[in-house]
Design a protein around this motif. Structure first.
Motif, PDB file in Angstrom:
ATOM      1  N   ARG A 154     -28.692 -10.188  15.896  1.00  0.00           N
ATOM      2  CA  ARG A 154     -28.023  -9.042  15.274  1.00  0.00           C
ATOM      3  C   ARG A 154     -27.826  -7.918  16.286  1.00  0.00           C
ATOM      4  NH1 ARG A 154     -30.995 -11.426  11.262  1.00  0.00           N
ATOM      5  NH2 ARG A 154     -29.888 -11.715   9.279  1.00  0.00           N
ATOM      6  N   ALA A 155     -26.765  -7.140  16.072  1.00  0.00           N
ATOM      7  CA  ALA A 155     -26.460  -6.030  16.965  1.00  0.00           C
ATOM      8  C   ALA A 155     -25.977  -4.840  16.153  1.00  0.00           C
ATOM      9  CB  ALA A 155     -25.384  -6.435  17.971  1.00  0.00           C
ATOM     10  N   HIS A 156     -26.385  -3.627  16.593  1.00  0.00           N
ATOM     11  CA  HIS A 156     -25.882  -2.405  15.955  1.00  0.00           C
ATOM     12  C   HIS A 156     -24.381  -2.272  16.183  1.00  0.00           C
ATOM     13  CE1 HIS A 156     -29.625  -0.700  14.556  1.00  0.00           C
ATOM     14  NE2 HIS A 156     -30.184  -0.920  15.737  1.00  0.00           N
ATOM     15  N   ALA A 157     -23.949  -2.570  17.397  1.00  0.00           N
ATOM     16  CA  ALA A 157     -22.526  -2.489  17.740  1.00  0.00           C
ATOM     17  C   ALA A 157     -22.137  -3.779  18.448  1.00  0.00           C
ATOM     18  CB  ALA A 157     -22.261  -1.284  18.634  1.00  0.00           C
ATOM     19  N   LEU A 158     -21.157  -4.456  17.912  1.00  0.00           N
ATOM     20  CA  LEU A 158     -20.729  -5.717  18.500  1.00  0.00           C
ATOM     21  C   LEU A 158     -19.793  -5.473  19.683  1.00  0.00           C
ATOM     22  CD1 LEU A 158     -19.898  -7.857  15.330  1.00  0.00           C
ATOM     23  CD2 LEU A 158     -21.892  -8.075  16.812  1.00  0.00           C
ATOM     24  N   PRO A 159     -19.939  -6.261  20.754  1.00  0.00           N
ATOM     25  CA  PRO A 159     -18.954  -6.173  21.838  1.00  0.00           C
ATOM     26  C   PRO A 159     -17.657  -6.835  21.406  1.00  0.00           C
ATOM     27  CG  PRO A 159     -20.481  -7.971  22.256  1.00  0.00           C
ATOM     28  CD  PRO A 159     -20.982  -7.271  21.017  1.00  0.00           C
ATOM     29  N   ARG A 160     -16.603  -6.601  22.145  1.00  0.00           N
ATOM     30  CA  ARG A 160     -15.344  -7.285  21.868  1.00  0.00           C
ATOM     31  C   ARG A 160     -15.458  -8.726  22.368  1.00  0.00           C
ATOM     32  NH1 ARG A 160     -10.206  -5.554  20.941  1.00  0.00           N
ATOM     33  NH2 ARG A 160     -10.824  -3.409  21.374  1.00  0.00           N
ATOM     34  N   PRO A 161     -15.272  -9.709  21.495  1.00  0.00           N
ATOM     35  CA  PRO A 161     -15.427 -11.099  21.942  1.00  0.00           C
ATOM     36  C   PRO A 161     -14.294 -11.533  22.851  1.00  0.00           C
ATOM     37  CG  PRO A 161     -14.619 -11.041  19.680  1.00  0.00           C
ATOM     38  CD  PRO A 161     -14.920  -9.617  20.066  1.00  0.00           C
ATOM     39  N   LEU A 162     -14.579 -12.514  23.695  1.00  0.00           N
ATOM     40  CA  LEU A 162     -13.574 -13.141  24.534  1.00  0.00           C
ATOM     41  C   LEU A 162     -13.199 -14.480  23.921  1.00  0.00           C
ATOM     42  CD1 LEU A 162     -15.152 -12.440  28.043  1.00  0.00           C
ATOM     43  CD2 LEU A 162     -13.461 -11.070  26.806  1.00  0.00           C
ATOM     44  N   ASN A 163     -11.956 -14.869  24.083  1.00  0.00           N
ATOM     45  CA  ASN A 163     -11.508 -16.160  23.580  1.00  0.00           C
ATOM     46  C   ASN A 163     -11.721 -17.211  24.661  1.00  0.00           C
ATOM     47  OD1 ASN A 163      -9.676 -18.448  23.094  1.00  0.00           O
ATOM     48  ND2 ASN A 163      -8.923 -17.238  21.374  1.00  0.00           N
ATOM     49  N   VAL A 164     -12.652 -18.117  24.400  1.00  0.00           N
ATOM     50  CA  VAL A 164     -12.945 -19.195  25.341  1.00  0.00           C
ATOM     51  C   VAL A 164     -12.792 -20.510  24.577  1.00  0.00           C
ATOM     52  CG1 VAL A 164     -14.619 -20.190  26.947  1.00  0.00           C
ATOM     53  CG2 VAL A 164     -14.577 -17.715  26.562  1.00  0.00           C
ATOM     54  N   THR A 165     -11.853 -21.327  24.997  1.00  0.00           N
ATOM     55  CA  THR A 165     -11.518 -22.573  24.299  1.00  0.00           C
ATOM     56  C   THR A 165     -11.305 -22.339  22.806  1.00  0.00           C
ATOM     57  OG1 THR A 165     -13.843 -23.246  23.917  1.00  0.00           O
ATOM     58  CG2 THR A 165     -12.832 -23.933  25.989  1.00  0.00           C
ATOM     59  N   ASP A 166     -10.588 -21.260  22.480  1.00  0.00           N
ATOM     60  CA  ASP A 166     -10.254 -20.910  21.088  1.00  0.00           C
ATOM     61  C   ASP A 166     -11.477 -20.552  20.255  1.00  0.00           C
ATOM     62  OD1 ASP A 166      -7.524 -21.139  21.397  1.00  0.00           O
ATOM     63  OD2 ASP A 166      -7.511 -23.280  20.937  1.00  0.00           O
ATOM     64  N   LEU A 167     -12.551 -20.133  20.908  1.00  0.00           N
ATOM     65  CA  LEU A 167     -13.753 -19.700  20.201  1.00  0.00           C
ATOM     66  C   LEU A 167     -14.075 -18.263  20.590  1.00  0.00           C
ATOM     67  CD1 LEU A 167     -16.023 -22.842  20.718  1.00  0.00           C
ATOM     68  CD2 LEU A 167     -14.927 -22.159  18.585  1.00  0.00           C
ATOM     69  N   PRO A 168     -14.554 -17.437  19.632  1.00  0.00           N
ATOM     70  CA  PRO A 168     -14.991 -16.083  19.992  1.00  0.00           C
ATOM     71  C   PRO A 168     -16.346 -16.139  20.691  1.00  0.00           C
ATOM     72  CG  PRO A 168     -15.333 -16.467  17.648  1.00  0.00           C
ATOM     73  CD  PRO A 168     -14.643 -17.690  18.181  1.00  0.00           C
ATOM     74  N   VAL A 169     -16.410 -15.617  21.900  1.00  0.00           N
ATOM     75  CA  VAL A 169     -17.608 -15.727  22.726  1.00  0.00           C
ATOM     76  C   VAL A 169     -17.970 -14.340  23.256  1.00  0.00           C
ATOM     77  CG1 VAL A 169     -18.615 -16.808  24.775  1.00  0.00           C
ATOM     78  CG2 VAL A 169     -16.966 -18.073  23.383  1.00  0.00           C
ATOM     79  N   ALA A 170     -19.253 -14.008  23.225  1.00  0.00           N
ATOM     80  CA  ALA A 170     -19.713 -12.715  23.721  1.00  0.00           C
ATOM     81  C   ALA A 170     -19.432 -12.593  25.216  1.00  0.00           C
ATOM     82  CB  ALA A 170     -21.206 -12.551  23.459  1.00  0.00           C
ATOM     83  N   PRO A 171     -19.120 -11.377  25.706  1.00  0.00           N
ATOM     84  CA  PRO A 171     -18.942 -11.186  27.154  1.00  0.00           C
ATOM     85  C   PRO A 171     -20.202 -11.578  27.905  1.00  0.00           C
ATOM     86  CG  PRO A 171     -18.221  -9.246  25.916  1.00  0.00           C
ATOM     87  CD  PRO A 171     -18.924 -10.134  24.937  1.00  0.00           C
TER      88      PRO A 171
END
Length: 353
Positions: A154-171
């Motif tokens: 869990r996170a108070h503020a989520l980072p903007r995810p990156l698209n890696v192989t059409d999946l949302p992935v944390a930086p």
């Protein structure tokens, strides 16, 4: 019509890849498959299986790494793919925007930790089949439990995810912090952190910032790895600085020197100095572990003192050297060209550092 009525059923063959093989209960209803029919197909010897609560694998064999990732995201997403007001277009089939991007079908969930690093291409991260539990990042307010091979982070503020192989992935910096939080092997932590910088995935300062926010710097094996990381980041920045001078045909400076007034106090160390032009360059490699205000005050005092003596000071950061090398070269070139328009600088003694 009630909530169990299928919404605009669509053939399953309209989906592709793992999205066709891994579906949530809501998606199955959209395709006209009731909960009772899904349960029937998941009985022992049946053609389907339930991977996670509310998430189904539409074949009886072992799930692939890609299928596991899709299942984890469907389980953890705020709004399962295809959810929405009655008659709305399911997320997985929604039209792309002008940039060709499709909406994230997994709500605000994203893969993080070791699985994310594997997707980012880390050679030191294990392959997906070897990862027993997949970390998935969600907002702190989510009422969701870790289960089976899913570890909720869990996170108070989520980072903007990156698209890696059409999946949302944390930086990478956030994924590293979440991975390091689960590791006790000092060598494994050091390998991951070193590859992050050496492999050009991110800057050392960004990693240290995430580790600080995650309160991981109280662990001795993490602190030792961070010291190696900072040294690695500094060395990479210096190599890029050498490359900048060579590739952009700048005059050769004196490298790694200390300046001192004749018979007076030291003026401070510099990464490069062009004595004929009275231009100094310093890499700003501040770390979030240090007191940024105090360190910046030291930088500012040094710069003010040198400029009072007629020496132009150029500050560069490791990030700018990595992402905008040509631009930084032009900044230095402009400072060198402007030397002829300035009053001669005071005489200073240059010593090797």
């Amino acid at each position: 019509m009630n909530h169990n009525t299928p919404l605009s059923p669509r053939p399953l063959n309209e989906l592709s890849g793992a999205q066709r093989r891994v579906l949530s209960a809501r998606q199955l209803r959209e395709h006209g498959i009731t909960a009772a029919l899904a349960a029937e197909r998941c009985r022992p010897g049946g053609p389907w299986q339930q991977l996670l609560p509310g998430v189904y694998l539409l074949h009886s064999g072992p799930p692939t790494g890609e299928e596991r990732l899709h299942a984890v995201l469907l389980y953890a997403g705020r709004v399962p793919a295809g959810a929405g007001p009655r008659g709305s277009v399911p997320a997985q089939s929604a039209p792309a925007d002008r940039g060709g991007r499709r909406p994230n079908p997994y709500g605000d969930a994203m893969i993080t930790g070791l699985a994310a690093l594997t997707l980012h291409g880390f050679a030191t991260a294990p392959p997906l089949p070897a990862i027993d539990r997949i970390d998935v990042l969600v907002p702190r307010t989510r009422r969701l439990r870790s289960t089976e091979h899913v570890h909720i982070v869990r996170a108070h503020a989520l980072p903007r995810p990156l698209n890696v192989t059409d999946l949302p992935v944390a930086p990478v910096p956030r994924a590293l912090a979440d991975a390091v939080g689960q590791l006790t092997d000092a060598a494994a932590v050091r390998r991951l952190l070193t590859e992050a910088v050496r492999g050009g995935h991110c800057e050392a300062a960004a990693v240290v910032r995430e580790l600080t926010q995650a309160r991981l710097l109280s662990r001795s094996h993490v602190v030792d790895a961070v010291d190696t990381l900072i040294a690695e980041g500094r060395a990479m920045a210096e190599n890029r600085l050498y490359e900048m001078v060579r590739l952009h045909a700048l005059p050769d400076p004196l490298w790694n020197v200390d300046l001192r007034l004749p018979g007076g106090p030291p003026l401070g160390g510099l990464d490069a100095y062009w004595p004929e032009h009275a231009v100094a360059l310093e890499i700003d490699a501040r770390s979030p572990r240090t007191d940024d205000d105090a360190l910046w005050s030291e930088y500012a005092r040094k710069r003010e003192t040198l400029e009072r003596l007629g020496i132009t000071v150029v500050h560069v950061t490791p990030k700018k050297l990595r992402e905008a090398l040509e631009q930084q070269a032009e900044v230095v070139r402009a400072a060198l060209l402007a030397a002829s328009e300035r009053e001669p600088a005071a005489y200073v003694v240059v010593l090797p550092r």
